[in-house]
Design a protein around this motif. Structure first.
Motif, PDB file in Angstrom:
ATOM      1  N   SER A 256       0.875  -1.174   0.000  1.00  0.00           N
ATOM      2  CA  SER A 256       0.000   0.000   0.000  1.00  0.00           C
ATOM      3  C   SER A 256       0.912   1.224   0.000  1.00  0.00           C
ATOM      4  N   HIS A 257       0.635   2.233   0.794  1.00  0.00           N
ATOM      5  CA  HIS A 257       1.474   3.442   0.764  1.00  0.00           C
ATOM      6  C   HIS A 257       1.884   3.851   2.173  1.00  0.00           C
ATOM      7  N   LEU A 258       2.881   4.727   2.266  1.00  0.00           N
ATOM      8  CA  LEU A 258       3.362   5.193   3.578  1.00  0.00           C
ATOM      9  C   LEU A 258       3.117   6.684   3.777  1.00  0.00           C
TER      10      LEU A 258
ATOM     11  N   PHE B 189      -3.160   4.683  10.213  1.00  0.00           N
ATOM     12  CA  PHE B 189      -3.410   3.384   9.574  1.00  0.00           C
ATOM     13  C   PHE B 189      -3.606   3.459   8.060  1.00  0.00           C
ATOM     14  N   ASP B 190      -4.067   4.605   7.587  1.00  0.00           N
ATOM     15  CA  ASP B 190      -4.335   4.768   6.160  1.00  0.00           C
ATOM     16  C   ASP B 190      -3.018   4.599   5.399  1.00  0.00           C
ATOM     17  N   GLY B 191      -2.872   3.499   4.703  1.00  0.00           N
ATOM     18  CA  GLY B 191      -1.638   3.238   3.955  1.00  0.00           C
ATOM     19  C   GLY B 191      -0.651   2.407   4.741  1.00  0.00           C
ATOM     20  N   ALA B 192      -0.297   2.886   5.940  1.00  0.00           N
ATOM     21  CA  ALA B 192       0.708   2.172   6.748  1.00  0.00           C
ATOM     22  C   ALA B 192       0.236   0.757   7.071  1.00  0.00           C
TER      23      ALA B 192
ATOM     24  N   ASN C 169       3.294   8.736  -3.016  1.00  0.00           N
ATOM     25  CA  ASN C 169       2.257   9.766  -3.104  1.00  0.00           C
ATOM     26  C   ASN C 169       0.873   9.235  -3.462  1.00  0.00           C
ATOM     27  N   GLU C 170       0.316   8.415  -2.575  1.00  0.00           N
ATOM     28  CA  GLU C 170      -1.058   7.969  -2.794  1.00  0.00           C
ATOM     29  C   GLU C 170      -2.032   9.103  -2.509  1.00  0.00           C
ATOM     30  N   GLU C 171      -1.697   9.919  -1.506  1.00  0.00           N
ATOM     31  CA  GLU C 171      -2.692  10.879  -1.000  1.00  0.00           C
ATOM     32  C   GLU C 171      -2.927  12.059  -1.962  1.00  0.00           C
ATOM     33  N   GLY C 172      -1.880  12.500  -2.635  1.00  0.00           N
ATOM     34  CA  GLY C 172      -2.078  13.570  -3.618  1.00  0.00           C
ATOM     35  C   GLY C 172      -2.356  14.933  -3.016  1.00  0.00           C
TER      36      GLY C 172
ATOM     37  N   VAL D 211      -4.150  -4.499   1.531  1.00  0.00           N
ATOM     38  CA  VAL D 211      -4.986  -4.359   2.739  1.00  0.00           C
ATOM     39  C   VAL D 211      -5.129  -2.866   3.017  1.00  0.00           C
ATOM     40  N   HIS D 212      -6.317  -2.440   3.385  1.00  0.00           N
ATOM     41  CA  HIS D 212      -6.531  -1.021   3.672  1.00  0.00           C
ATOM     42  C   HIS D 212      -7.656  -0.893   4.691  1.00  0.00           C
ATOM     43  N   ILE D 213      -7.642   0.216   5.431  1.00  0.00           N
ATOM     44  CA  ILE D 213      -8.808   0.473   6.275  1.00  0.00           C
ATOM     45  C   ILE D 213      -9.979   0.833   5.377  1.00  0.00           C
TER      46      ILE D 213
ATOM     47  N   PHE E  37     -10.611   5.914  -4.010  1.00  0.00           N
ATOM     48  CA  PHE E  37      -9.562   5.359  -4.883  1.00  0.00           C
ATOM     49  C   PHE E  37      -8.513   4.688  -4.032  1.00  0.00           C
ATOM     50  N   HIS E  38      -7.817   3.780  -4.648  1.00  0.00           N
ATOM     51  CA  HIS E  38      -6.646   3.176  -4.010  1.00  0.00           C
ATOM     52  C   HIS E  38      -5.651   2.840  -5.095  1.00  0.00           C
ATOM     53  N   ASP E  39      -4.410   2.589  -4.680  1.00  0.00           N
ATOM     54  CA  ASP E  39      -3.392   2.203  -5.658  1.00  0.00           C
ATOM     55  C   ASP E  39      -3.822   0.958  -6.436  1.00  0.00           C
TER      56      ASP E  39
HETATM   57 ZN   LIG Z   1      -4.779   5.093   1.705  1.00  0.00          ZN
END
Ligand SMILES: [Zn+2]
Length: 417
Positions: free
Chosen positions: A80-82, A91-94, A125-128, A190-192, A358-360
């Protein structure tokens, strides 16, 4: 059967939450900042310590590779993303990135060999929020190139994307560089949930079937500015009155009539913005979402005709343009089944659901079969420092990821492929 180490996972979540920690318990670890670099270095260090190889690509996507029996096979990719929002949660990404790394470590601990290599990814840069658009890393990876114009992007305070990217890549100098994009056998993330439904139904695992489509409109209604006090009703060409009337009817019809539809006006401005003048022009954005592309078309048509109708009634003219269009995506059926089987094998209730955000995985799904596992978050909150995932739900998501990854990575082919 593979057992993940839940304590280690939750300790890792704490360790990463300390990077860019905010006073209110969240994180500010925006893409390509020093905090983001620190998190990447920590993950790379953990990987090197375990003897995994670490790679990055020209957009700073970070890859950790655990060899398979046949290392020439395309890998199963998990991650996912950091990066985070400026006032983001822990938790979002991590959660997805560290769950993926926990899977690699537990495979190693148990001495389990997989047929295919497994690659953990932390997308850039998932969050943008610092540099738009979001999901830059996965977009460039799936396109095989960095889209034109991205290198020229600047933050509002004049920091250049190209410079920050360079510094970020340099900060992990010992990671080997890979060209953008490579062949992927399957991708799990995996994502919240970032919504309230899993928590409300007390189900720990969401099997994500796809991501709803999104379309943005920019609306300009033009009337005529005039004195608020002297202009009688028949002389008014009030664009705000036209827009307000139309929005009110759209709010009352679109979402109540269709529980899958989303209709949001998030930005509105009135010009000249004087307390005692009828506006000359109003501008607003419209964000529309739906899992079905045909319905998205209908909602757009409804919005266009309603605004045009009200504008005409008020003697105003209207210009509407599309500023963004993302078709809905459907995740790979066999990967969804693998997640369901994994959840059942581990004794977790699961339910199929659509992703509202959206997600990666949406971008990876363009070049490889992808699927996602959602876990509940408290009150459905995310992009918020109060974002919270129960430790047992983090463990459940990771355990299901481990099991599903093993199902897909041990055999030479995917079921049904
Ligand atoms: Zn995310």
């Amino acid at each position: 059967m593979i057992e993940i180490d839940g304590e280690r996972l939750n300790a890792r979540l704490d360790a990463f939450a300390a990077i860019g920690a905010t006073a209110s318990g969240g994180v500010n670890r925006q893409a390509l900042t020093e905090g983001d670099r620190q998190a990447r270095r920590l993950l790379a260090d953990l990987a090197w310590k375990r003897g995994f190889s670490v790679f990055q690509d020209p957009i700073a996507n970070l890859f950790i590779h655990r060899a398979g029996r046949d290392d020439s096979l395309p890998p199963v990719m998990i991650g996912s993303h950091l990066d985070s929002q400026p006032a983001g949660g822990r938790f979002d990404g991590a959660l997805g990135t560290l769950s993926a790394f926990e899977v690699l470590e537990s495979l190693d601990d148990a001495g389990i060999e997989t047929e295919r290599p497994i690659v953990v990814v932390a997308w850039t840069n998932e969050e943008g929020c610092r540099f738009a658009p979001g999901c830059m890393g996965s977009t460039a990876f799936s396109a095989g190139e960095i889209p034109v114009g991205w290198q020229e992007k600047m933050t509002t305070d004049g920091v250049s994307f190209a410079d920050e990217l360079k510094v970020t890549i340099k900060s992990l100098q010992t990671a080997q560089m890979l060209p953008l994009g490579f062949s992927v056998h399957a991708y799990f993330e995996v994502h919240i949930e970032q919504g309230p439904s899993l928590e409300a139904s007390d189900i720990p695992i969401g099997v994500v079937v796809g991501i709803q489509g999104t379309r943005w409109l920019e609306v300009i209604v033009k009337g005529q500015t005039a004195h608020a006090g002297t202009t009688g009703l028949s002389f008014r060409r009030d664009p705000l009155r036209a827009l307000a009337g139309s929005l009110s009817s759209l709010y009352e019809t679109i979402m109540p009539a269709d529980p899958d539809a989303r209709f949001t006006v998030g930005r509105i401005s009135v010009d000249p913005g004087s307390v005692n003048a009828i506006p000359d022009e109003v501008y607003c954005t419209i964000d529309m979402r739906h899992p079905n592309p045909a319905r998205l078309d209908e909602i757009e048509q409804l919005a266009r005709s309603s605004i045009a109708g009200e504008a005409a009634r008020q003697g105003c003219v209207v210009a509407i343009s599309r500023s963004f269009d993302m078709a809905p995506c459907t995740f790979a059926a066999d990967l969804q089944q693998a997640i369901e089987r994994a959840a059942a094998a581990r004794g977790f209730k699961s339910t199929r659901m659509m992703s509202g955000a959206f997600h990666d995985a949406l971008f990876v799904n363009r070049i490889a079969p992808a699927a996602m596992v959602f876990v509940p978050c408290r009150d459905g909150l995310s992009h918020n420092e109060a974002e919270h995932v129960k430790p047992e739900h983090a463990v459940a998501g990771c355990q299901v990821l481990a099991h599903a990854t093993l199902l897909i990575a041990t055999g030479p082919g995917r079921a049904g492929s």
